[in-house]
Each structure stands twice: as C-alpha cells, then as structure tokens.
Design an enzyme around this catalytic site. Structure first.
Site, PDB file in Angstrom:
ATOM      1  N   PRO A  17       0.843  -1.202   0.000  1.00 54.87           N
ATOM      2  CA  PRO A  17       0.000   0.000   0.000  1.00 54.87           C
ATOM      3  C   PRO A  17       0.874   1.246   0.000  1.00 54.87           C
ATOM      4  CG  PRO A  17       0.066  -0.982   2.184  1.00 54.87           C
ATOM      5  CD  PRO A  17       0.807  -1.920   1.283  1.00 54.87           C
ATOM      6  N   GLN A  71      -6.496  -1.274   4.078  1.00 59.14           N
ATOM      7  CA  GLN A  71      -5.557  -0.973   5.158  1.00 59.14           C
ATOM      8  C   GLN A  71      -6.024   0.253   5.935  1.00 59.14           C
ATOM      9  OE1 GLN A  71      -1.473   0.847   4.951  1.00 59.14           O
ATOM     10  NE2 GLN A  71      -0.837  -1.253   5.394  1.00 59.14           N
ATOM     11  N   CYS A 101       3.858   3.276   8.973  1.00 59.31           N
ATOM     12  CA  CYS A 101       4.102   4.564   8.328  1.00 59.31           C
ATOM     13  C   CYS A 101       4.907   5.476   9.259  1.00 59.31           C
ATOM     14  CB  CYS A 101       2.786   5.238   7.951  1.00 59.31           C
ATOM     15  SG  CYS A 101       3.056   6.833   7.129  1.00 59.31           S
ATOM     16  N   LYS A 140       0.973  -4.725   8.824  1.00 64.13           N
ATOM     17  CA  LYS A 140       2.246  -4.324   8.218  1.00 64.13           C
ATOM     18  C   LYS A 140       2.948  -3.396   9.201  1.00 64.13           C
ATOM     19  CE  LYS A 140       4.388  -2.533   4.016  1.00 64.13           C
ATOM     20  NZ  LYS A 140       5.184  -1.400   4.490  1.00 64.13           N
ATOM     21  N   ASN A 203       9.500  -7.048   3.242  1.00 63.73           N
ATOM     22  CA  ASN A 203       9.318  -5.830   2.464  1.00 63.73           C
ATOM     23  C   ASN A 203      10.529  -4.932   2.630  1.00 63.73           C
ATOM     24  OD1 ASN A 203       7.687  -2.744   2.952  1.00 63.73           O
ATOM     25  ND2 ASN A 203       7.841  -3.698   0.965  1.00 63.73           N
ATOM     26  N   GLY A 204      10.955  -4.323   1.530  1.00 60.25           N
ATOM     27  CA  GLY A 204      12.053  -3.362   1.606  1.00 60.25           C
ATOM     28  C   GLY A 204      13.142  -3.646   0.597  1.00 60.25           C
ATOM     29  N   ASP A 205      13.263  -2.769  -0.405  1.00 62.39           N
ATOM     30  CA  ASP A 205      14.381  -2.761  -1.350  1.00 62.39           C
ATOM     31  C   ASP A 205      14.374  -3.874  -2.388  1.00 62.39           C
ATOM     32  OD1 ASP A 205      15.100  -0.671   0.238  1.00 62.39           O
ATOM     33  OD2 ASP A 205      17.024  -1.498   0.894  1.00 62.39           O
ATOM     34  N   ARG A 228       7.877   0.544  -4.035  1.00 65.61           N
ATOM     35  CA  ARG A 228       8.384   1.573  -4.934  1.00 65.61           C
ATOM     36  C   ARG A 228       8.915   1.031  -6.260  1.00 65.61           C
ATOM     37  NH1 ARG A 228      12.247   4.440  -0.762  1.00 65.61           N
ATOM     38  NH2 ARG A 228      12.224   2.342   0.114  1.00 65.61           N
TER      39      ARG A 228
END
Length: 346
Positions: A17, A71, A101, A140, A203-205, A228
């Site tokens: 999201p 979410q 967030c 998340k 999650n991440g990169d 992203r």
C-alpha cells in the site's frame, strides 16, 4: 498458501500500500502484470468514522483486483474497531493494520509507526480490529522505533496471539524512514521462530528478480511485498515470477508494452476519477513509465498539459513511432531518492 479463505500461490508477490499511488487504477495495472494480492492506500480510522470523503473513496475496490485488503491506521481502540466494521461493509478479502508509516503527521497522532513505542497499545488496537470483523486481519509494520528499541520479535508473537493471520515486515526502523538499506536479518529470524505459525512477508528494497530470489532463499519468507519498484514498472511482478521458476529473465518491456500499460492506467483513471481528476492525477505517472528513453522530455511535457484522452493518445502514438525498436533500461528506483510512499499522506 492460504490466509483463511484467501488462496495464494506458493510464493506470493504482494503490492504494498502506497499513499497517493496504489489506487484502483494503479492496482489494476499491477494485477494485470502479476501482483498476487494488493492493498488500498492506507485509510484513517477517524476519517472513516466522520465520513471524510477522501477516506470513504479509498474503500472502492473492484472484482478484478481480488484478493485485496483494506488498510487502516489509527491510535484509538474504539475508532479502529469501528473502522474495521465499516471497511468490512464493502466486502474486501481482508483488513490490514498499518503500524509502519513513519511520517511525522501520522506518528504524532499515535498511529502508524508511532505505535511501535507502545506494544501494549499495539496489541489492544489489533484486538479491537479482530473483534469487530469476521475478515482475516493482517498487519504491516517495521522492525521497531529506532536501533535501540527494535522489538519486532516480541511484536510478531503477541500480534499472532491476538489473532492476526499474516504479518508483513519492512526491514527498517521508524528512525530510518526510507533511508539506508533494509535489514532482513530479523525478518528471517521471525520466520525461523517455531512459535510463529502465520505467513511472514518481507518488504524493503526488492527491485530485481535476482534480489527476490536471494532474499527468498536466505531469509525463508513466505512471500515478498513490493512497493516503490513497481512504480512505473509493474512488469516487475511477472519478471520475478518467471525468474523464480526458470532462472531466466523475461525480455524488457518494449515501447509498445509501455504505451499499452499507460493506456490501461489512463482509461481506469478516467473511469474511476472522472474526466478532470482522471487526467490530472495520471500526470504524475508519465515520467515513471517513460523513464530511460532519450529526449523523452518533449513528449512528457505535452502529456502533462493535455486534457482529453484523445489528445493524450495522439502523443502516445507519436511516442510509439519515435521509439519503435528502442528498449529502455529497467527502471530501478534509487531508494535514497525518496520515491512516493506514505510520507505523502494527508
């Protein structure tokens, strides 16, 4: 893999999201290019309760997107419970809680990653959501508030104990925001914890098939959430799937495929947002879709000034002619650039 009634592939790829990005038109594009499960932009629990127009609009989901989760975020137990019940009325496949967030305007309200400083509150908020919906509840979150207070191992166990059905973990602390390299070591440790029975998504990169395969094997996660890297490049989902299955790369998307996706995205944007906002809010995406083409600026400048589908399509036809046979290099986000994320939250 299964999350209660939700059937997923053995190793699912999830679209993260992203505020002001992962709306229905963008989700439609990602679904068509291999995303297995998706989420709405995050929705304020207080906004839902006071019937805020923007929050209510984010509840829009479509059959083509399924499975899809709504979410929500917030710092008040009653509001979170009520918003979970409201979200369930539009029949999503699950309700997801945002405890990750890092943006200041969310954190200062005791929501998002701000809850990482108060695990008992996090547990109570989660319990309130679980109590108020029959849908699967997922979360998340991040590794912790900062390096001195990393608490994800305790969080994972306690949230599982109160009834969540899956956990997605971003490999950074709140203090890191979106800077530096995501650390998946603790994500892998949680997956190895014999107490943990629910699916763990990392999650991440993740921005390439090679990295997806490496992290899958190294950390043993049940699936990967991509954010992203999908902006302007929804092909990443099918590219990863193909690489995991065959060890080979799919051909890079041609200009014809890129324009086809732009048209798909634009048509869905017009259908959902109408002729004015559908055009205006699509403008932010052209740069991402056409990144890597030489001298594209002249076309991009025109695309962001036109006000009808027909005019835009005429420019896209010119793009097809100009770049016929040209293959742009893959669009990889530099994660230090600060690509769109929940920091754009209103």
């Amino acid at each position: 893999m299964q999350i209660e009634q939700i059937i997923l592939p053995e190793f699912p790829l999830l679209l993260a999201p992203m505020e002001d990005v992962s709306d229905p038109p963008f989700r439609s594009v990602c679904k068509a290019n291999g995303a297995d499960m998706m989420y709405t932009e995050f929705i304020s629990s207080e906004g839902l309760i006071r019937d805020a127009i923007k929050s209510r609009r984010k509840l829009d989901i479509f059959e083509e997107e399924r499975p899809v989760g709504i979410q929500i975020f917030g710092g008040d137990e009653e509001a979170m419970g009520m918003s979970a019940a409201i979200a369930a009325t539009v029949n999503p496949d699950l309700v997801d809680i945002n405890f990750g967030c890092p943006v200041k305007k969310v954190v200062t309200k005791g929501a998002g990653a701000g809850v990482l400083r108060d695990i008992p509150l996090m547990v109570r908020l989660t319990e309130a959501v679980v109590r108020n919906t029959k849908l699967p509840v997922t979360v998340k979150t991040r590794l912790g508030w900062d390096e001195s207070s990393i608490n994800i191992e305790e969080v994972a166990e306690r949230l599982q104990d109160v009834g969540i059905k899956a956990l997605a973990i971003h490999g950074r602390t709140r203090a890191q925001m979106y800077k530096g390299e995501a650390d998946w070591t603790l994500i892998g440790r949680i997956k190895e914890n014999p107490r943990i029975k629910i699916p763990i998504f990392g999650n991440g990169d993740i921005n390439s098939p090679e990295k997806a395969l490496e992290y899958k094997n190294r950390y043993g996660v049940d699936g990967i959430m991509i954010g992203r890297a999908a902006i302007g490049y929804p092909w990443i989902f099918n590219e990863i799937k193909h690489f995991l299955q065959t060890g080979e790369h799919l051909p890079l998307p041609t200009i014809q495929q890129r324009v086809e996706v732009i048209r798909h995205h634009l048509k869905r944007s017009l259908e959902w947002k109408g002729p004015v906002y559908g055009i205006l809010e699509m403008r932010r995406h052209y740069t991402n879709y056409l990144k890597g083409f030489p001298n594209i600026k002249e076309f991009r400048s025109k695309l962001v000034q036109l006000n009808t589908y027909e005019e835009i399509d005429d420019i896209l036809k010119q793009v097809l002619i100009r770049y016929d046979g040209f293959i742009a290099e893959k669009n990889l986000w530099s994660f230090a650039e600060g690509a769109p994320n929940c920091e754009t939250a209103k």
